[in-house]
Design a protein around this motif. Structure first.
Motif, short mmCIF file in Angstrom:
data_model
loop_
_atom_site.label_atom_id
_atom_site.label_comp_id
_atom_site.label_asym_id
_atom_site.label_seq_id
_atom_site.Cartn_x
_atom_site.Cartn_y
_atom_site.Cartn_z
N ASP A 81 0.66 -1.11 0.04
CA ASP A 81 -0.12 -0.05 -0.07
C ASP A 81 0.78 1.07 0.01
OD1 ASP A 81 0.94 -0.70 2.58
OD2 ASP A 81 -1.22 -0.91 3.31
N ALA A 82 0.43 2.36 -0.60
CA ALA A 82 1.08 3.68 -0.67
C ALA A 82 0.10 4.53 0.03
CB ALA A 82 1.45 3.93 -2.03
N PHE A 83 1.24 5.84 0.38
CA PHE A 83 0.36 6.83 1.15
C PHE A 83 1.17 8.13 0.77
CE2 PHE A 83 1.01 3.15 3.51
CZ PHE A 83 -0.32 2.71 4.05
N ASP A 84 0.29 9.34 0.87
CA ASP A 84 0.80 10.64 0.40
C ASP A 84 1.82 11.07 1.56
OD1 ASP A 84 -0.81 10.92 -1.71
OD2 ASP A 84 -2.21 11.48 -0.64
N ASP A 85 1.93 10.81 2.88
CA ASP A 85 2.80 11.37 3.71
C ASP A 85 2.97 10.25 4.94
OD1 ASP A 85 0.88 12.06 5.73
OD2 ASP A 85 0.32 13.74 4.50
N GLU A 86 3.94 10.54 5.71
CA GLU A 86 4.52 9.77 6.62
C GLU A 86 3.46 9.54 7.92
OE1 GLU A 86 6.63 6.76 8.70
OE2 GLU A 86 7.18 7.77 6.71
N ALA A 87 2.60 10.59 8.08
CA ALA A 87 1.45 10.60 9.10
C ALA A 87 0.43 9.76 8.52
CB ALA A 87 1.14 12.17 9.10
N ASP A 88 0.20 9.45 7.41
CA ASP A 88 -0.81 8.81 7.00
C ASP A 88 -0.35 7.35 6.87
OD1 ASP A 88 -2.53 10.66 6.24
OD2 ASP A 88 -2.41 10.62 4.09
N ARG A 89 0.82 7.05 6.63
CA ARG A 89 1.48 5.84 6.62
C ARG A 89 1.42 5.29 8.00
NH1 ARG A 89 7.13 4.38 3.90
NH2 ARG A 89 8.01 6.02 5.03
N GLU A 90 1.77 6.05 9.22
CA GLU A 90 1.79 5.88 10.65
C GLU A 90 0.59 5.43 11.07
OE1 GLU A 90 4.56 4.94 12.57
OE2 GLU A 90 5.48 5.14 10.68
N ARG A 91 -0.54 6.32 10.58
CA ARG A 91 -1.91 6.29 11.01
C ARG A 91 -2.44 4.88 10.60
NH1 ARG A 91 -2.58 11.67 10.26
NH2 ARG A 91 -3.18 11.46 8.10
N HIS A 92 -2.06 4.56 9.25
CA HIS A 92 -2.62 3.10 8.72
C HIS A 92 -2.18 1.97 9.57
CE1 HIS A 92 -3.52 0.25 5.61
NE2 HIS A 92 -2.39 -0.23 5.65
N LEU A 93 -0.76 2.30 9.82
CA LEU A 93 -0.26 1.30 10.93
C LEU A 93 -0.88 0.58 12.32
CD1 LEU A 93 3.59 1.65 10.20
CD2 LEU A 93 2.28 -0.47 9.46
N SER A 94 -1.63 1.95 12.64
CA SER A 94 -2.46 1.67 13.99
C SER A 94 -4.03 1.51 13.62
CB SER A 94 -2.11 2.78 14.97
OG SER A 94 -2.49 3.96 14.30
N GLY A 95 -4.39 1.42 12.23
CA GLY A 95 -5.52 1.38 12.00
C GLY A 95 -6.22 0.13 12.10
N PRO A 96 -7.55 -0.08 11.49
CA PRO A 96 -8.33 -1.34 11.50
C PRO A 96 -7.77 -2.61 11.00
CG PRO A 96 -9.45 0.28 10.36
CD PRO A 96 -8.23 0.97 10.77
N ILE A 97 -7.18 -2.41 9.73
CA ILE A 97 -6.34 -3.28 9.06
C ILE A 97 -5.25 -3.81 9.65
CG2 ILE A 97 -5.12 -4.38 6.94
CD1 ILE A 97 -7.07 -2.19 5.58
N ALA A 98 -4.45 -3.23 10.49
CA ALA A 98 -3.29 -3.43 11.20
C ALA A 98 -3.66 -4.17 12.49
CB ALA A 98 -2.35 -2.43 11.41
N GLN A 99 -4.91 -3.55 13.09
CA GLN A 99 -5.43 -4.28 14.35
C GLN A 99 -5.71 -5.78 13.85
OE1 GLN A 99 -8.25 -1.69 15.89
NE2 GLN A 99 -6.52 -0.18 16.37
N ALA A 100 -6.50 -5.94 12.83
CA ALA A 100 -7.01 -7.04 12.24
C ALA A 100 -5.97 -8.27 11.99
CB ALA A 100 -8.06 -7.16 11.32
#
Length: 104
Positions: free
Chosen positions: A55-74
Motif C-alpha cells: 500500500d502507498a500513502f501521501d505522507d509519513e503521518a498517513d503511513r503511521e496512522r494506517h499502521l495503527s488502523g483497523p487493518i493492522a489491528q485485524a
C-alpha cells in the motif's frame, strides 16, 4: 503527483490456512476502501503459501496512522492463528507509478 511512501508486508500462511489468508485479504480490501488515507492497496499471492500487501500513502503521518488502523489491528489479531511467523513489514519509497485502472 502520486503517493511516494509505501509499506510492503509479507505473510506466510500456516499449512492448511492458505484459503483463510485469502479470505482475510479479501476482507482487508473492504476495510481499506473505507480508509481515505490509503489511496493504493494491493493484496498479493506470491506462492501457494506466501502472500503480501503493498500500500502507498501521501505522507509519513498517513503511513503511521494506517499502521495503527483497523487493518493492522485485524492482522495482529489473526496472525497467530493464520501465519507461520509474524508478518514482515517494510517501509518503502515509491519511485514511480503507472496506473491505467481506476478500481478493481
Amino acid at each position: 503527483m502520486f503517493p511516494k511512501l509505501g509499506l510492503l508486508v509479507r505473510l506466510e500462511a500456516k499449512p492448511g490456512k492458505e484459503a483463510e489468508v485469502v479470505k482475510f485479504l479479501e476482507a482487508g480490501l473492504a476495510l481499506v476502501r473505507q480508509e481515505p488515507i490509503t489511496p493504493i492497496w494491493f493484496a498479493l499471492r506470491l506462492s501457494p503459501s506466501s502472500f503480501g500487501i503493498f500500500d502507498a500513502f501521501d505522507d509519513e503521518a498517513d503511513r503511521e496512522r494506517h499502521l495503527s488502523g483497523p487493518i493492522a489491528q485485524a492482522l495482529t489479531a489473526a496472525a497467530p492463528e493464520l501465519l507461520s511467523r509474524p508478518p514482515t513489514i517494510e517501509s518503502v519509497d515509491v519511485l514511480g507509478l503507472k496506473n491505467m485502472l481506476l478500481s478493481c
